[in-house]
Design an enzyme around this catalytic site. Sequence first.
Site, mmCIF file in Angstrom:
data_model
loop_
_atom_site.group_PDB
_atom_site.id
_atom_site.type_symbol
_atom_site.label_atom_id
_atom_site.label_comp_id
_atom_site.label_asym_id
_atom_site.label_seq_id
_atom_site.Cartn_x
_atom_site.Cartn_y
_atom_site.Cartn_z
ATOM 1 N N HIS A 120 0.612 -1.683 0.089
ATOM 2 C CA HIS A 120 0.106 -0.304 -0.153
ATOM 3 C C HIS A 120 0.903 1.078 0.348
ATOM 4 O O HIS A 120 2.423 0.610 0.582
ATOM 5 C CB HIS A 120 -0.744 0.015 1.318
ATOM 6 C CG HIS A 120 -0.079 -0.068 2.284
ATOM 7 N ND1 HIS A 120 0.330 -1.022 2.503
ATOM 8 C CD2 HIS A 120 0.182 1.190 3.632
ATOM 9 C CE1 HIS A 120 0.918 -0.269 4.247
ATOM 10 N NE2 HIS A 120 1.212 1.078 4.520
ATOM 11 N N ASP A 122 0.906 4.892 1.302
ATOM 12 C CA ASP A 122 0.065 5.645 2.446
ATOM 13 C C ASP A 122 -1.384 6.866 2.639
ATOM 14 O O ASP A 122 -1.038 7.125 1.902
ATOM 15 C CB ASP A 122 0.238 6.618 3.655
ATOM 16 C CG ASP A 122 1.667 6.354 4.972
ATOM 17 O OD1 ASP A 122 1.413 4.373 4.766
ATOM 18 O OD2 ASP A 122 3.134 6.047 5.039
ATOM 19 N N HIS A 271 4.520 -0.102 -0.134
ATOM 20 C CA HIS A 271 5.551 -0.763 0.844
ATOM 21 C C HIS A 271 4.393 -1.865 1.547
ATOM 22 O O HIS A 271 3.529 -1.671 1.882
ATOM 23 C CB HIS A 271 5.877 0.080 1.965
ATOM 24 C CG HIS A 271 4.844 1.199 3.094
ATOM 25 N ND1 HIS A 271 4.328 2.294 2.171
ATOM 26 C CD2 HIS A 271 4.629 1.219 4.327
ATOM 27 C CE1 HIS A 271 3.900 2.788 3.199
ATOM 28 N NE2 HIS A 271 3.438 2.408 4.334
ATOM 29 N N ARG A 288 5.595 8.111 13.191
ATOM 30 C CA ARG A 288 5.599 8.410 11.840
ATOM 31 C C ARG A 288 5.349 10.127 11.559
ATOM 32 O O ARG A 288 4.171 9.670 12.047
ATOM 33 C CB ARG A 288 4.513 7.601 10.934
ATOM 34 C CG ARG A 288 2.951 7.928 10.587
ATOM 35 C CD ARG A 288 2.478 7.273 8.914
ATOM 36 N NE ARG A 288 1.142 7.156 9.828
ATOM 37 C CZ ARG A 288 0.082 6.429 9.151
ATOM 38 N NH1 ARG A 288 0.650 5.501 8.181
ATOM 39 N NH2 ARG A 288 -0.874 5.861 9.301
#
Length: 315
Positions: A120, A122, A271, A288
């Site tokens: 996917h 983000d 990723h 993150r």
Amino acid sequence: MTDQVTRLEVKPVAGHVGAEITGVDLAGELADEVVDRIRAAVLRWKVVFFRAQRLDHASHVACARRFGEPIRLRSRGSASPRDVPEVETTADRLELGGRYGMDHDEWLRRRRHSLLRGWHCDHGARVDPPAATILRAEAVPPYGGDTTWSNLAVAYAGLSEPVRHFVDGLRAEHRLGVGYQARPGDDAYVRHLLDHQIASDHPLVRVHPETGERVLFVNGYYIEQILGVSRAESRALLEMLLEQATRPEYTVRFRWEPGSVAFWDNRATIHLAPSDTAHVDHPRVMHRVMLAGDVPVGVDGKPSVPIVGSEPQRW
């Protein structure tokens, strides 16, 4: 040339994607030339890695701000710091176990039930996915827990010319929750998804706003349907394109350590988060910060269109 620039080194770690950057203290004041070189490395290698960094939440956000506008999420995981809205903390054992009637292991099986479904970018179901993500490791298992990225620009370039021409004109529906494998009977998480729908109509090939590269905008977690073709044709096309996007030669795998940082271009990569640590009795805590992105634009110049649940720059 400043000492910061002299010390900085960019060392590619795979043939098509990924580089390690040394000689930089991300918690310090970064010279403009250093910021420019890091930005250039991210655009060239799509994901860059730093080791032994000493970032806390505040310096993490300050560093991210040198490269764009940090996103403030309205909803974050329960482990996220309450007083730093730009930071989202992912700690699977804290967040997944017990939610919606599933333990940690079942969560992982249903969210990542196949290899291609796990890949996917983000927030890909939004009309304006983040431009980049900066992820730092606080705690990692003694083994396992690696993350893998794939370069979607070289994946597109690796298609044959007739196929590139064909997919240039296609669009796809990206929808939150498509990659989740529902439980038999009543499923509380499915009801949650229905109440919080996010979906967008994206070009299947987007033009990178900074490099001009054509990027194969596919992933296994969000794509519901290639538009304008039958369901059977869509399944076959998606399988072919996802296999192309995740060919081993287009990927890089990163071994995390406490203090490691990965900075990736969310517009040009997908990723694969790890799923090999559920049996390891050790926390994996990551933080993150995401940078605001633009609305993707296709080869024909037509932008993405929101279907439900998002609008540009409103998080």
